[in-house]
Motif scaffolding. Structure first.
Motif, PDB file in Angstrom:
ATOM      1  N   UNK A 206       0.837  -1.206   0.000  1.00 49.00           N
ATOM      2  CA  UNK A 206       0.000   0.000   0.000  1.00 49.00           C
ATOM      3  C   UNK A 206       0.868   1.250   0.000  1.00 49.00           C
ATOM      4  N   UNK A 207       1.950   1.224   0.763  1.00 49.83           N
ATOM      5  CA  UNK A 207       2.852   2.373   0.829  1.00 49.83           C
ATOM      6  C   UNK A 207       3.479   2.648  -0.537  1.00 49.83           C
ATOM      7  N   UNK A 208       3.871   1.590  -1.234  1.00 50.44           N
ATOM      8  CA  UNK A 208       4.468   1.756  -2.558  1.00 50.44           C
ATOM      9  C   UNK A 208       3.464   2.351  -3.539  1.00 50.44           C
ATOM     10  N   UNK A 209       2.241   1.837  -3.503  1.00 49.21           N
ATOM     11  CA  UNK A 209       1.212   2.331  -4.420  1.00 49.21           C
ATOM     12  C   UNK A 209       0.920   3.807  -4.195  1.00 49.21           C
ATOM     13  N   UNK A 210       0.929   4.217  -2.932  1.00 47.11           N
ATOM     14  CA  UNK A 210       0.547   5.592  -2.623  1.00 47.11           C
ATOM     15  C   UNK A 210       1.707   6.563  -2.739  1.00 47.11           C
ATOM     16  N   UNK A 211       2.841   6.209  -2.195  1.00 47.50           N
ATOM     17  CA  UNK A 211       3.953   7.155  -2.172  1.00 47.50           C
ATOM     18  C   UNK A 211       4.771   7.151  -3.457  1.00 47.50           C
ATOM     19  N   UNK A 212       4.999   5.987  -4.035  1.00 49.84           N
ATOM     20  CA  UNK A 212       5.779   5.930  -5.263  1.00 49.84           C
ATOM     21  C   UNK A 212       4.937   6.288  -6.482  1.00 49.84           C
ATOM     22  N   UNK A 213       3.675   5.870  -6.479  1.00 51.87           N
ATOM     23  CA  UNK A 213       2.816   6.115  -7.631  1.00 51.87           C
ATOM     24  C   UNK A 213       1.865   7.280  -7.421  1.00 51.87           C
ATOM     25  N   UNK A 214       1.936   7.904  -6.236  1.00 50.77           N
ATOM     26  CA  UNK A 214       1.147   9.097  -5.913  1.00 50.77           C
ATOM     27  C   UNK A 214      -0.353   8.878  -6.111  1.00 50.77           C
ATOM     28  N   UNK A 215      -0.826   7.724  -5.687  1.00 49.80           N
ATOM     29  CA  UNK A 215      -2.263   7.473  -5.728  1.00 49.80           C
ATOM     30  C   UNK A 215      -2.929   8.106  -4.506  1.00 49.80           C
ATOM     31  N   UNK A 216      -4.171   8.510  -4.668  1.00 52.81           N
ATOM     32  CA  UNK A 216      -4.927   9.117  -3.568  1.00 52.81           C
ATOM     33  C   UNK A 216      -5.710   8.026  -2.850  1.00 52.81           C
ATOM     34  N   UNK A 217      -5.594   7.990  -1.520  1.00 54.78           N
ATOM     35  CA  UNK A 217      -6.198   6.913  -0.747  1.00 54.78           C
ATOM     36  C   UNK A 217      -6.958   7.469   0.449  1.00 54.78           C
ATOM     37  N   UNK A 218      -8.168   6.950   0.632  1.00 55.83           N
ATOM     38  CA  UNK A 218      -8.937   7.171   1.854  1.00 55.83           C
ATOM     39  C   UNK A 218      -9.108   5.802   2.494  1.00 55.83           C
TER      40      UNK A 218
END
Length: 266
Positions: A206-218
């Motif tokens: 999850x960290x990779x998806x959000x921080x590396x790929x800059x996805x928005x997560x709630x």
């Protein structure tokens, strides 16, 4: 404990929506009881916002309103500047809103690869025929393979989804989200039921998806160590209302938040 208030939480005002995903005074009542009570939040592009609160605080109900499974009594939801308050869940998904659920939601009688191919086909408007392998288009197959590699399940492609360990099912659910090419990910307790040894790997994904790929997560999550590791900001709900939405450090030091959690491990 302390009186409820319909006023917006500290730092949250009913200004025009500014986030990639925004709610304004979002409310859902059963009779006179407010399950979600005038909640206004903004999720910025590339931001990770965690929603926490005691049991019964209204967290999953908030997700149901945002994803379209419930119709609000009042208030609005906007996605990428467009009002989606009255759209059905599948139409919100088409506009870039993806969601996981607390309970597993994969097709156990299909292989891991078939699950992801179906999700790719659904996103691209193709026909959905699970047997034989759904879709013969090379692009669909390549997209499914990339998604499986991305979540670390490429070696399980031919495995029946129903036989996966729970942690792997959670990864498959994330793969199904990614196959839909969402702008915003709604993760409803992604660690629920995951064994302690599998939690670090899922957090890392999850960290990779959000921080590396800059996805928005709630994300709704009860594991506070996970929340503190992943979240840029934390929103705290209690009795359906939003108490505060700020950085993890500010939230954890807030006395009102500590009072809301009396009797539960924070």
């Amino acid at each position: 404990m302390f009186p409820r208030s319909n006023a917006p939480a500290a730092g949250v005002v009913d200004a025009p929506a500014t986030g990639l995903l925004s709610t304004r005074r979002l409310t859902w009542k059963i009779g006179e009881v407010a399950i979600v009570d005038h909640v206004s939040i903004d999720l910025a592009e590339g931001e990770f916002l965690a929603v926490i609160g005691p049991n019964g605080a209204g967290k999953t109900s908030l997700f149901n309103l945002i994803s379209g499974l419930r119709k609000p009594t009042d208030g609005s939801v906007t996605l990428a500047g467009q009002d989606v308050t009255r759209l059905a869940p599948h139409r919100r998904a088409r506009r870039g809103l993806g969601r996981t659920f607390q309970s597993s939601s994969v097709f156990g009688s299909l292989t891991v690869e078939q699950n992801v191919r179906l999700a790719v086909q659904a996103r691209r408007g193709g026909s959905i025929r699970p047997f034989p392998l759904p879709g013969s288009d090379k692009d669909i197959a390549e997209r499914a393979a990339r998604v499986l590699w991305r979540v670390g399940l490429d070696h399980r492609a031919r495995t029946m989804a129903g036989t996966l360990a729970h942690g792997e099912k959670r990864k498959l659910e994330i793969a199904l989200l990614l196959a839909g090419e969402p702008k915003v990910l709604l993760l409803d307790e992604p660690m629920a039921g995951v064994s302690a040894e599998d939690v670090p790997g899922l957090v890392a994904l999850i960290k990779t998806l959000t921080r590396d790929e800059r996805r928005s997560v709630l994300m709704v999550e009860h594991h506070m160590d996970v929340v503190l590791d992943l979240a840029d900001r934390v929103a705290v709900m209690h009795h359906g209302a939003l108490l505060i939405c700020d950085t993890p450090e500010v939230v954890m030091a807030d006395r009102t938040v500590q009072e809301a959690y009396l009797g539960e491990k924070l």
